[in-house]
Write a protein that holds these residues in place. Structure first.
Motif, PDB file in Angstrom:
ATOM      1  N   LEU A 280     -19.916  -9.909   6.918  1.00 39.44           N
ATOM      2  CA  LEU A 280     -19.960  -9.458   8.310  1.00 39.44           C
ATOM      3  C   LEU A 280     -18.666  -8.721   8.665  1.00 39.44           C
ATOM      4  CD1 LEU A 280     -21.397  -9.324  11.020  1.00 39.44           C
ATOM      5  CD2 LEU A 280     -20.454 -11.588  11.577  1.00 39.44           C
ATOM      6  N   GLY A 281     -17.537  -9.202   8.156  1.00 38.79           N
ATOM      7  CA  GLY A 281     -16.275  -8.509   8.390  1.00 38.79           C
ATOM      8  C   GLY A 281     -16.291  -7.105   7.816  1.00 38.79           C
ATOM      9  N   GLN A 282     -16.832  -6.933   6.633  1.00 35.42           N
ATOM     10  CA  GLN A 282     -16.917  -5.598   6.032  1.00 35.42           C
ATOM     11  C   GLN A 282     -17.871  -4.702   6.832  1.00 35.42           C
ATOM     12  OE1 GLN A 282     -18.020  -7.001   2.108  1.00 35.42           O
ATOM     13  NE2 GLN A 282     -15.978  -6.585   1.291  1.00 35.42           N
ATOM     14  N   PHE A 283     -18.926  -5.311   7.360  1.00 35.46           N
ATOM     15  CA  PHE A 283     -19.844  -4.552   8.227  1.00 35.46           C
ATOM     16  C   PHE A 283     -19.101  -4.064   9.467  1.00 35.46           C
ATOM     17  CE2 PHE A 283     -22.722  -4.687  11.919  1.00 35.46           C
ATOM     18  CZ  PHE A 283     -23.660  -3.740  11.536  1.00 35.46           C
ATOM     19  N   TYR A 284     -18.330  -4.946  10.116  1.00 38.80           N
ATOM     20  CA  TYR A 284     -17.554  -4.542  11.290  1.00 38.80           C
ATOM     21  C   TYR A 284     -16.510  -3.492  10.926  1.00 38.80           C
ATOM     22  CZ  TYR A 284     -19.483  -8.394  14.079  1.00 38.80           C
ATOM     23  OH  TYR A 284     -20.314  -9.237  14.777  1.00 38.80           O
ATOM     24  N   LEU A 285     -15.929  -3.624   9.748  1.00 39.09           N
ATOM     25  CA  LEU A 285     -14.930  -2.649   9.312  1.00 39.09           C
ATOM     26  C   LEU A 285     -15.547  -1.263   9.199  1.00 39.09           C
ATOM     27  CD1 LEU A 285     -12.053  -2.105   8.306  1.00 39.09           C
ATOM     28  CD2 LEU A 285     -12.809  -2.769   6.011  1.00 39.09           C
ATOM     29  N   ARG A 286     -16.758  -1.202   8.649  1.00 36.13           N
ATOM     30  CA  ARG A 286     -17.442   0.091   8.536  1.00 36.13           C
ATOM     31  C   ARG A 286     -17.809   0.664   9.903  1.00 36.13           C
ATOM     32  NH1 ARG A 286     -19.636  -2.689   4.019  1.00 36.13           N
ATOM     33  NH2 ARG A 286     -21.420  -3.448   5.229  1.00 36.13           N
ATOM     34  N   GLN A 287     -17.956  -0.226  10.896  1.00 31.34           N
ATOM     35  CA  GLN A 287     -18.293   0.227  12.242  1.00 31.34           C
ATOM     36  C   GLN A 287     -17.053   0.484  13.095  1.00 31.34           C
ATOM     37  OE1 GLN A 287     -21.505   0.876  12.565  1.00 31.34           O
ATOM     38  NE2 GLN A 287     -21.697  -0.014  10.514  1.00 31.34           N
ATOM     39  N   GLY A 288     -15.879   0.267  12.536  1.00 36.48           N
ATOM     40  CA  GLY A 288     -14.644   0.497  13.281  1.00 36.48           C
ATOM     41  C   GLY A 288     -14.266  -0.640  14.209  1.00 36.48           C
ATOM     42  N   ARG A 289     -14.903  -1.778  14.084  1.00 36.27           N
ATOM     43  CA  ARG A 289     -14.598  -2.938  14.935  1.00 36.27           C
ATOM     44  C   ARG A 289     -13.536  -3.774  14.205  1.00 36.27           C
ATOM     45  NH1 ARG A 289     -20.756  -4.819  16.154  1.00 36.27           N
ATOM     46  NH2 ARG A 289     -19.694  -6.608  17.154  1.00 36.27           N
ATOM     47  N   LEU A 290     -12.311  -3.263  14.214  1.00 32.88           N
ATOM     48  CA  LEU A 290     -11.274  -3.776  13.335  1.00 32.88           C
ATOM     49  C   LEU A 290     -10.809  -5.174  13.714  1.00 32.88           C
ATOM     50  CD1 LEU A 290      -9.132  -0.540  12.811  1.00 32.88           C
ATOM     51  CD2 LEU A 290     -11.152  -1.341  11.579  1.00 32.88           C
ATOM     52  N   ALA A 291     -10.654  -5.449  15.007  1.00 30.95           N
ATOM     53  CA  ALA A 291     -10.166  -6.765  15.427  1.00 30.95           C
ATOM     54  C   ALA A 291     -11.150  -7.857  15.012  1.00 30.95           C
ATOM     55  CB  ALA A 291      -9.934  -6.783  16.935  1.00 30.95           C
ATOM     56  N   GLU A 292     -12.450  -7.613  15.223  1.00 32.18           N
ATOM     57  CA  GLU A 292     -13.453  -8.607  14.837  1.00 32.18           C
ATOM     58  C   GLU A 292     -13.494  -8.792  13.322  1.00 32.18           C
ATOM     59  OE1 GLU A 292     -17.192  -8.158  17.569  1.00 32.18           O
ATOM     60  OE2 GLU A 292     -16.229  -6.198  17.378  1.00 32.18           O
ATOM     61  N   ALA A 293     -13.329  -7.680  12.604  1.00 34.74           N
ATOM     62  CA  ALA A 293     -13.334  -7.765  11.144  1.00 34.74           C
ATOM     63  C   ALA A 293     -12.147  -8.582  10.644  1.00 34.74           C
ATOM     64  CB  ALA A 293     -13.299  -6.362  10.542  1.00 34.74           C
ATOM     65  N   GLU A 294     -10.985  -8.332  11.209  1.00 30.05           N
ATOM     66  CA  GLU A 294      -9.797  -9.062  10.768  1.00 30.05           C
ATOM     67  C   GLU A 294      -9.959 -10.563  11.003  1.00 30.05           C
ATOM     68  OE1 GLU A 294      -4.975  -9.308  11.684  1.00 30.05           O
ATOM     69  OE2 GLU A 294      -6.147  -7.591  12.421  1.00 30.05           O
ATOM     70  N   ALA A 295     -10.497 -10.934  12.156  1.00 30.46           N
ATOM     71  CA  ALA A 295     -10.688 -12.353  12.456  1.00 30.46           C
ATOM     72  C   ALA A 295     -11.632 -12.996  11.448  1.00 30.46           C
ATOM     73  CB  ALA A 295     -11.227 -12.513  13.874  1.00 30.46           C
ATOM     74  N   LEU A 296     -12.670 -12.289  11.056  1.00 30.69           N
ATOM     75  CA  LEU A 296     -13.632 -12.841  10.102  1.00 30.69           C
ATOM     76  C   LEU A 296     -13.015 -12.971   8.715  1.00 30.69           C
ATOM     77  CD1 LEU A 296     -16.829 -10.999  11.296  1.00 30.69           C
ATOM     78  CD2 LEU A 296     -16.603 -13.471  11.070  1.00 30.69           C
ATOM     79  N   PHE A 297     -12.231 -11.988   8.291  1.00 27.20           N
ATOM     80  CA  PHE A 297     -11.595 -12.079   6.983  1.00 27.20           C
ATOM     81  C   PHE A 297     -10.641 -13.270   6.925  1.00 27.20           C
ATOM     82  CE2 PHE A 297     -12.137  -7.225   6.683  1.00 27.20           C
ATOM     83  CZ  PHE A 297     -13.384  -7.374   6.107  1.00 27.20           C
ATOM     84  N   ARG A 298      -9.877 -13.457   7.976  1.00 26.12           N
ATOM     85  CA  ARG A 298      -8.943 -14.591   7.998  1.00 26.12           C
ATOM     86  C   ARG A 298      -9.706 -15.921   8.009  1.00 26.12           C
ATOM     87  NH1 ARG A 298      -3.719 -12.980   8.760  1.00 26.12           N
ATOM     88  NH2 ARG A 298      -3.391 -10.865   9.571  1.00 26.12           N
ATOM     89  N   ALA A 299     -10.812 -15.962   8.728  1.00 23.62           N
ATOM     90  CA  ALA A 299     -11.621 -17.187   8.756  1.00 23.62           C
ATOM     91  C   ALA A 299     -12.240 -17.456   7.386  1.00 23.62           C
ATOM     92  CB  ALA A 299     -12.705 -17.065   9.819  1.00 23.62           C
ATOM     93  N   ALA A 300     -12.651 -16.402   6.704  1.00 22.86           N
ATOM     94  CA  ALA A 300     -13.232 -16.565   5.366  1.00 22.86           C
ATOM     95  C   ALA A 300     -12.203 -17.129   4.400  1.00 22.86           C
ATOM     96  CB  ALA A 300     -13.758 -15.223   4.863  1.00 22.86           C
TER      97      ALA A 300
END
Length: 664
Positions: free
Chosen positions: A484-504
């Motif tokens: 999901l973080g990579q999906f957000y990254l591709r959509q430019g939703r960087l803050a949400e992606a970063e939070a998911l990567f750290r949670a993972a």
């Protein structure tokens, strides 16, 4: 000829025991020639798997065929022996199957990326294996009806769909095929020493197709014991010599596999039982054995991927586990009790446990919980028992013959129907994802597969919903959060992606993909120090493929961090010096640093490895022009224009380079 090698009179009634013979499968059986039997077997295989020829590439097929660069270079296919099955950078999967890559390379040389040829070869291999099984059963029992019924049931059993219809199932087909050939050669060792060498060579082919072929040693040993061929000291000495050769082959495979992969077992976060004690694996897999029994006896409910949603991981003796252990013990007890009076029954039952042992998670933890494809050889057990029942009925009377044939036709019809209806699940990634969601809604892998399908179709809302559902199913797993973080990254939703990567990373520190994904994100934002920190942390967990490293380097490049990008490109090229895209990126980065000699060397290497890289030709032309070598620049721009005839930039650069070249 010793008594243990005497051939039984085919006209005598045969009890359901194993009869030894040095005869080969080329001998004609009474009443029904083997050629006719093989034609009937091939017909049943064709009926069941004809519609598999309509399938494309799904899931792992995509990686081992379309992404696997090793199979595209048949003249240098020997390199397959020096890299993991999926290519350099996939050592974490601990797979080493060069024989399979050789077969895929032959497929690619003839069919390219057209899936029909790959599926056709799998179908032929399955039919060939069925005929080899027919010969083995007849060689031991001298019972033509038993051999035919067993082979027909094996040909149609629906549990084989995953091995036959999915291209990557070829590992099972080749391992079994070489194993059966080795077994045939073993039975002829008494005819000449060359058969012993052929037996060992075929066994090596099986081992280098898939490691589970190792269990062939135990299966042959069990067959010899049940057949009564190990009674005298001379027979034990012969068996010891034969076993020594098999063990030497196995040891060489294990050593080479360890040298290539850096380890023998699967990387920690790729196993289902990482960090669990042995008793947890034992108690949990007691339930898995019962599920295997169900798949063999009643293969209606099938699934492409099994996880703990089918049966839970347990560390204590629950009622379900106790019942499972009792059932497994009872089955083994029946096999041992039948040893003296019904050796064929004993062999059929016990060979299942021998052949499934290496993938059972009890001996060593593996990268799967249970899987239908690993039942390809173990299913001989139920097919032999079923064949014995039909053959016994066939011998009772004329009415018994009709009843046996009619019952066999009904069973084959039901099995073939289930096989035919199952084949389309591997049509493509969408069919696979929908089938997995249907068969295992509690399995996150199906939802991850559907998320990819939705994203490729442009339905971003559905893709996000599928990923969110995968996270809800397994809140403790890192993979869905990373996806999901990579999906957000591709959509430019960087803050949400970063939070998911750290949670993972927090949920699974061994999940190396989240480390590299977070490094990519931070690099694109220009947060160089943090990005390098997470990149190095990821390397401490696992060094992935050169493609992953090159992708990380590209993120640093896009963030304007050229020295760091160069360093990571160098890591990628050390991982795989034949990756043209990494050389192209490295050359472009050197160009941005105005290091023209290094840039030219890298770009020339890139186009030498892959002449279809239009951007690499363009950049090479720019480097040559900056060095004043306008003739070389002109050639590079001309190659770029050939590949991209609509490029106005390539056309303009070619005109300028031509003008400068002729003005020199």
């Amino acid at each position: 000829m010793s008594e243990s090698h005497q051939i039984r009179d085919a006209g005598m009634p045969l009890s359901p025991g194993l009869e030894t013979s040095s005869a080969t499968s080329s001998t004609l059986t009474p009443g029904l020639a083997q050629r006719t039997a093989c034609l009937v077997i091939a017909l049943v295989v064709t009926i069941g798997y004809a519609n598999s020829l309509n399938c494309g590439f799904a899931q792992d097929d995509v990686y081992v065929v379309t992404v696997n660069r090793a199979i595209r270079d048949l003249p240098h296919i020997y390199r397959a022996f020096a890299q993991p099955y999926w290519g350099t950078g996939y050592e974490e999967l601990a797979t080493y199957r060069p024989v399979v890559n050789i077969s895929l390379a032959l497929n690619y040389a003839v069919h390219g990326f057209h899936p029909l040829g790959y599926h056709f070869v799998n179908l032929v291999l399955h039919a060939f294996n069925c005929c080899l099984l027919y010969g083995l059963v007849y060689a031991y029992t001298r019972w033509s009806q038993l051999a035919l019924f067993t082979a027909l049931l094996f040909a149609a059993h629906p549990v084989h769909v995953e091995a036959v219809t999915q291209v990557v199932g070829r590992t099972e087909l080749l391992a079994a095929g070489f194993g059966f050939l080795s077994w045939h050669a073993y039975l002829r060792i008494g005819e000449g020493r060359h058969w012993r060498w052929l037996a060992w060579a075929a066994f090596a082919g099986g081992m280098y197709a898939k490691e589970s072929a190792l269990t062939l040693i135990g299966v042959i040993g069990l067959a010899e014991l049940c057949a009564g061929r190990l009674r005298t000291r001379q027979e034990w000495q012969r068996a010891a010599l034969d076993a020594t050769g098999y063990l030497v082959v196995a040891a060489s495979y294990i050593l080479i596999r360890r040298l290539v992969n850096g380890q023998f077992g699967v990387h920690g976060d790729q196993t289902f039982f990482h960090g669990d004690p042995w008793h947890t694996r034992f108690l949990t897999m007691a339930q898995g054995m019962v599920e295997y029994f169900r798949l063999l006896v009643f293969p209606y409910r099938l699934c492409a991927f099994y996880d703990f949603s089918f049966f839970p991981k347990v560390s204590t003796l629950t009622p379900r586990v106790a019942a499972s252990l009792l059932l497994v013990a009872a089955v083994i007890g029946v096999g041992l009790r039948a040893w003296r009076r019904q050796p064929l029954v004993a062999f059929a039952i016990l060979m299942f446990f021998v052949s499934v042992s290496l993938v059972s998670n009890i001996v060593v933890p593996t990268g799967l919980l249970i899987a239908e494809r690993v039942l390809y050889v173990p299913s001989v057990s139920i097919c032999l028992l079923g064949g014995l029942g039909l053959a016994t009925l066939y011998q009772q009377s004329r009415g018994g013959r009709y009843a046996a044939v009619g019952l066999c036709v009904i069973i084959l019809g039901l099995m073939s129907w289930r096989t035919i209806t199952r084949n389309p699940d591997w049509t493509d990634n969408e069919a696979y994802g929908r089938a997995l969601v249907r068969d295992a809604p509690g399995n996150p892998k199906g939802w991850l597969a559907m998320a990819n399908v939705h994203e490729e179709a442009g339905d971003l809302a559905a893709a996000e919903a599928a990923l969110q559902h995968a996270i809800a199913i397994v809140a403790h797993r890192a993979a869905p959060r990373t996806a999901l973080g990579q999906f957000y990254l591709r959509q430019g939703r960087l803050a949400e992606a970063e939070a998911l990567f750290r949670a993972a990373i927090a949920s699974n520190p061994l999940g190396w993909k989240a480390y590299y994904a977070l490094a990519n994100l931070l690099a694109r934002q220009g947060r160089t120090a943090e990005a390098l920190q997470w990149y190095e942390a990821g390397k401490r967990q696992y060094v992935p493929s050169a493609e992953v490293l090159a992708g990380t380097a590209a993120s640093f490049y896009r963030g304007g961090q050229y020295p760091e990008a160069c360093r990571i490109y160098e890591d990628a090229l050390r991982r795989d010096p034949l990756l043209a895209e990494a050389w192209a990126g490295y050359g472009l980065t050197r160009l941005r640093l105005h290091q023209l000699d290094e840039a030219r060397m890298a770009l020339e290497q890139a186009v030498a490895l892959d002449p279809s890289l239009a951007d690499a030709w363009m950049n090479l032309g720019s480097v040559c022009g900056a060095q004043g070598d306008y003739h070389a620049a002109r050639r590079a721009f001309a190659e770029a224009l050939k590949l991209d005839s609509a490029s106005a930039e390539a056309y303009a650069n070619l005109r300028l380079a031509t003008s400068l070249a002729f003005s020199q």
